[in-house]
Structure formats: structure tokens, C-alpha cells
Design a protein around this motif. Structure first.
Motif, PDB file in Angstrom:
ATOM      1  N   GLU A 117      90.829  -2.358 -80.131  1.00 58.42           N
ATOM      2  CA  GLU A 117      90.965  -3.814 -79.373  1.00 58.42           C
ATOM      3  C   GLU A 117      90.887  -4.866 -79.630  1.00 58.42           C
ATOM      4  N   LYS A 118      91.512  -5.826 -79.241  1.00 59.51           N
ATOM      5  CA  LYS A 118      91.614  -7.011 -79.601  1.00 59.51           C
ATOM      6  C   LYS A 118      90.398  -7.941 -79.538  1.00 59.51           C
ATOM      7  N   LYS A 119      89.818  -8.904 -80.166  1.00 57.48           N
ATOM      8  CA  LYS A 119      88.659  -9.394 -79.927  1.00 57.48           C
ATOM      9  C   LYS A 119      89.217 -10.942 -79.176  1.00 57.48           C
ATOM     10  N   ILE A 120      88.738 -10.986 -78.208  1.00 61.47           N
ATOM     11  CA  ILE A 120      89.170 -12.176 -77.426  1.00 61.47           C
ATOM     12  C   ILE A 120      88.187 -13.332 -77.677  1.00 61.47           C
ATOM     13  N   PRO A 121      88.528 -14.482 -78.192  1.00 65.69           N
ATOM     14  CA  PRO A 121      87.549 -15.566 -78.736  1.00 65.69           C
ATOM     15  C   PRO A 121      86.809 -16.245 -77.488  1.00 65.69           C
ATOM     16  N   MET A 122      87.385 -16.432 -76.183  1.00 57.64           N
ATOM     17  CA  MET A 122      87.059 -17.056 -75.204  1.00 57.64           C
ATOM     18  C   MET A 122      86.216 -16.275 -74.649  1.00 57.64           C
ATOM     19  N   LYS A 123      85.758 -14.752 -74.809  1.00 54.92           N
ATOM     20  CA  LYS A 123      84.846 -14.243 -74.109  1.00 54.92           C
ATOM     21  C   LYS A 123      83.608 -14.112 -75.008  1.00 54.92           C
ATOM     22  N   ASP A 124      83.374 -14.914 -76.166  1.00 59.41           N
ATOM     23  CA  ASP A 124      82.476 -14.799 -77.036  1.00 59.41           C
ATOM     24  C   ASP A 124      81.287 -15.304 -76.284  1.00 59.41           C
ATOM     25  N   ILE A 125      79.999 -14.815 -76.259  1.00 62.09           N
ATOM     26  CA  ILE A 125      78.744 -15.420 -75.623  1.00 62.09           C
ATOM     27  C   ILE A 125      78.028 -16.026 -76.576  1.00 62.09           C
ATOM     28  N   SER A 126      77.483 -17.355 -76.203  1.00 59.94           N
ATOM     29  CA  SER A 126      76.625 -18.066 -77.134  1.00 59.94           C
ATOM     30  C   SER A 126      75.578 -18.890 -76.614  1.00 59.94           C
ATOM     31  N   ILE A 127      74.517 -19.379 -76.955  1.00 65.02           N
ATOM     32  CA  ILE A 127      73.421 -19.982 -76.371  1.00 65.02           C
ATOM     33  C   ILE A 127      73.992 -21.540 -75.962  1.00 65.02           C
ATOM     34  N   THR A 128      74.018 -21.976 -74.822  1.00 66.68           N
ATOM     35  CA  THR A 128      74.221 -23.075 -74.324  1.00 66.68           C
ATOM     36  C   THR A 128      73.166 -24.125 -74.601  1.00 66.68           C
ATOM     37  N   LYS A 129      71.946 -23.658 -74.088  1.00 67.72           N
ATOM     38  CA  LYS A 129      70.874 -24.580 -74.154  1.00 67.72           C
ATOM     39  C   LYS A 129      69.502 -23.641 -73.925  1.00 67.72           C
ATOM     40  N   LEU A 130      68.618 -24.273 -74.797  1.00 72.76           N
ATOM     41  CA  LEU A 130      67.287 -23.678 -74.630  1.00 72.76           C
ATOM     42  C   LEU A 130      66.270 -24.759 -74.016  1.00 72.76           C
ATOM     43  N   CYS A 131      65.697 -24.493 -72.771  1.00 72.71           N
ATOM     44  CA  CYS A 131      64.573 -25.035 -72.269  1.00 72.71           C
ATOM     45  C   CYS A 131      63.250 -24.619 -72.531  1.00 72.71           C
ATOM     46  N   LEU A 132      62.479 -25.495 -73.427  1.00 70.33           N
ATOM     47  CA  LEU A 132      60.999 -25.281 -73.455  1.00 70.33           C
ATOM     48  C   LEU A 132      60.077 -25.997 -72.569  1.00 70.33           C
ATOM     49  N   ILE A 192      52.478 -33.322 -64.570  1.00 74.78           N
ATOM     50  CA  ILE A 192      51.660 -32.197 -64.697  1.00 74.78           C
ATOM     51  C   ILE A 192      52.137 -31.114 -65.889  1.00 74.78           C
ATOM     52  N   SER A 193      53.372 -31.732 -66.041  1.00 82.37           N
ATOM     53  CA  SER A 193      54.002 -30.785 -67.470  1.00 82.37           C
ATOM     54  C   SER A 193      54.991 -31.586 -68.346  1.00 82.37           C
ATOM     55  N   CYS A 194      55.530 -30.957 -69.436  1.00 83.73           N
ATOM     56  CA  CYS A 194      56.322 -31.706 -70.384  1.00 83.73           C
ATOM     57  C   CYS A 194      57.356 -30.413 -70.702  1.00 83.73           C
ATOM     58  N   TRP A 195      58.505 -30.879 -70.907  1.00 83.33           N
ATOM     59  CA  TRP A 195      59.740 -29.861 -71.187  1.00 83.33           C
ATOM     60  C   TRP A 195      60.670 -30.697 -72.086  1.00 83.33           C
ATOM     61  N   CYS A 196      61.388 -30.005 -72.896  1.00 83.41           N
ATOM     62  CA  CYS A 196      62.668 -30.594 -73.674  1.00 83.41           C
ATOM     63  C   CYS A 196      63.643 -29.435 -73.709  1.00 83.41           C
ATOM     64  N   THR A 197      65.005 -29.931 -73.849  1.00 86.21           N
ATOM     65  CA  THR A 197      66.085 -29.014 -73.916  1.00 86.21           C
ATOM     66  C   THR A 197      66.473 -29.006 -75.223  1.00 86.21           C
ATOM     67  N   VAL A 198      66.850 -28.018 -75.909  1.00 92.40           N
ATOM     68  CA  VAL A 198      67.250 -28.021 -77.329  1.00 92.40           C
ATOM     69  C   VAL A 198      68.563 -27.111 -77.380  1.00 92.40           C
ATOM     70  N   ARG A 199      69.528 -27.642 -78.031  1.00 91.27           N
ATOM     71  CA  ARG A 199      70.861 -27.023 -78.348  1.00 91.27           C
ATOM     72  C   ARG A 199      71.351 -26.968 -79.768  1.00 91.27           C
ATOM     73  N   GLY A 200      72.344 -26.043 -79.901  1.00 87.94           N
ATOM     74  CA  GLY A 200      73.025 -25.713 -81.194  1.00 87.94           C
ATOM     75  C   GLY A 200      72.040 -24.793 -81.998  1.00 87.94           C
ATOM     76  N   ALA A 201      72.321 -24.953 -83.350  1.00 82.78           N
ATOM     77  CA  ALA A 201      71.256 -24.116 -84.413  1.00 82.78           C
ATOM     78  C   ALA A 201      69.880 -24.289 -84.172  1.00 82.78           C
ATOM     79  N   LYS A 202      69.579 -25.427 -83.682  1.00 86.46           N
ATOM     80  CA  LYS A 202      67.953 -25.492 -83.749  1.00 86.46           C
ATOM     81  C   LYS A 202      67.458 -24.866 -82.623  1.00 86.46           C
ATOM     82  N   ALA A 203      68.381 -24.684 -81.395  1.00 85.74           N
ATOM     83  CA  ALA A 203      67.798 -23.740 -80.391  1.00 85.74           C
ATOM     84  C   ALA A 203      67.885 -22.323 -80.723  1.00 85.74           C
TER      85      ALA A 203
END
Length: 176
Positions: A4-19, A65-76
Motif C-alpha cells: 500500500e502506498k503511503k499518502i502524505p495528505m492522510k498523515d495526522i498531526s497535532i494542530t494545537k494543544l489547549c491548556l 475565573i480561568s486562564c488558558w493558552c494554545t500551544v502549537r508545533g514541537a512544544k505542543a
């Protein structure tokens, strides 16, 4: 077919991490919680306000009442790895949404490797991971927005399989 050929458009990755750390009151506890997020993510967190007054909880409308941040990329990925290590790479199947995202919570931030500071205290936090594929930008760009086809969206089963393969994770039927 040989393989089976690996389709690069089907690769799943982390878009963002919300803390998120929800303290339930403004003031000193909230500023200390924001320091925890700043230590963890390396960026300044944002604050959320209460939508309406709840007298039994002692919060007023528009009170922070709360605090949050969004992290992307390798840090996420690095922060997510530390969070999953606390959970021992074991998540409940109900943690995964139908859109292929997942979230979980931890009880103590010091389990992530942050040194305990008596001036700050101990806070629990929520992790929420948004997964995506190459080409998801067409949904959010400013001009020529368009929809993503149903076969290209990340499903719940694909997200669970990605979690199991990427992190050698275990899915349980019971809530912890």
C-alpha cells in the motif's frame, strides 16, 4: 498490489494543544495559576470571564475565573508527552470526540516536572488536543474558504488509532 502506498495528505498531526486551568475565582489564585501556565508553555496565558453570575459558586458575571493558552508545533508535542506520561498513556475511549480531537485532565501540575513552589501551590489542568491533516488550512483561511470533504476529516476511530500508534497508548472502556 505489492504494498500500500503511503499518502502524505492522510498523515495526522497535532494542530494545537489547549491548556486550561479553571480556578473559579479572580485574584491571587488566578494569577498564580497563570504563572504555572507560563512556566509550562513559555508564553503568556489569556484569561476567561464568567458568562453569568452563579451565587452558589460565588462568581459574578464578567469576573475572570480561568486562564488558558494554545500551544502549537514541537512544544505542543513535548507538553502532550509529559501530560500523557502522568496518565500513564492510558485514556478512556470517551475522551475522544466525533471530530477526532481528544482531551483529558490532570490533578497536579507538579507531575509534569515543574518544581513545587509553596508560594504558588498545586493546580490541576485540562489538556485538549486538536488533530488535523495537511490541507485543513482551506477551512480557516481568509479568502476562498471552503469545506473539507468527509473522507479527509479525522474520525474518532482514526484519532484513537493515531494515539495508540504514536504514543503506544492504551484505550480503556472504564472512566478513571
Amino acid at each position: 498490489m505489492a504494498a500500500e502506498k503511503k499518502i502524505p495528505m492522510k498523515d495526522i498531526s497535532i494542530t494545537k494543544l489547549c491548556l486550561n486551568i479553571c480556578v473559579g475565582e479572580s485574584g491571587d489564585r488566578l494569577t498564580r495559576a497563570s504563572k504555572v501556565l507560563e512556566q509550562l508553555s513559555g508564553q503568556e496565558p489569556c484569561f476567561s470571564k464568567a458568562r453569568f453570575t452563579v451565587r452558589s459558586f460565588g462568581i459574578r458575571r464578567n469576573e475572570k475565573i480561568s486562564c488558558w493558552c494554545t500551544v502549537r508545533g514541537a512544544k505542543a508535542e513535548e507538553i502532550l508527552e509529559r501530560g500523557l506520561k502522568v496518565k500513564e498513556y492510558e485514556l478512556w475511549k470517551g475522551c475522544f470526540s466525533d471530530e477526532g480531537n481528544f482531551g483529558f485532565g490532570i490533578d497536579e501540575h507538579i507531575d509534569l516536572g515543574i518544581k513545587y513552589d509553596p508560594g504558588i501551590g498545586i493546580y490541576g489542568m485540562d489538556f485538549y488536543v486538536v488533530l488535523g491533516r495537511p490541507g485543513y488550512r482551506v477551512r480557516y483561511r481568509r479568502s476562498r474558504k471552503t469545506r473539507i470533504g468527509t473522507k479527509h476529516k479525522v474520525s474518532k476511530e482514526e484519532a484513537q488509532k493515531w494515539f495508540q500508534t504514536k504514543f503506544d497508548g492504551i484505550l480503556t472502556n472504564k472512566k478513571q
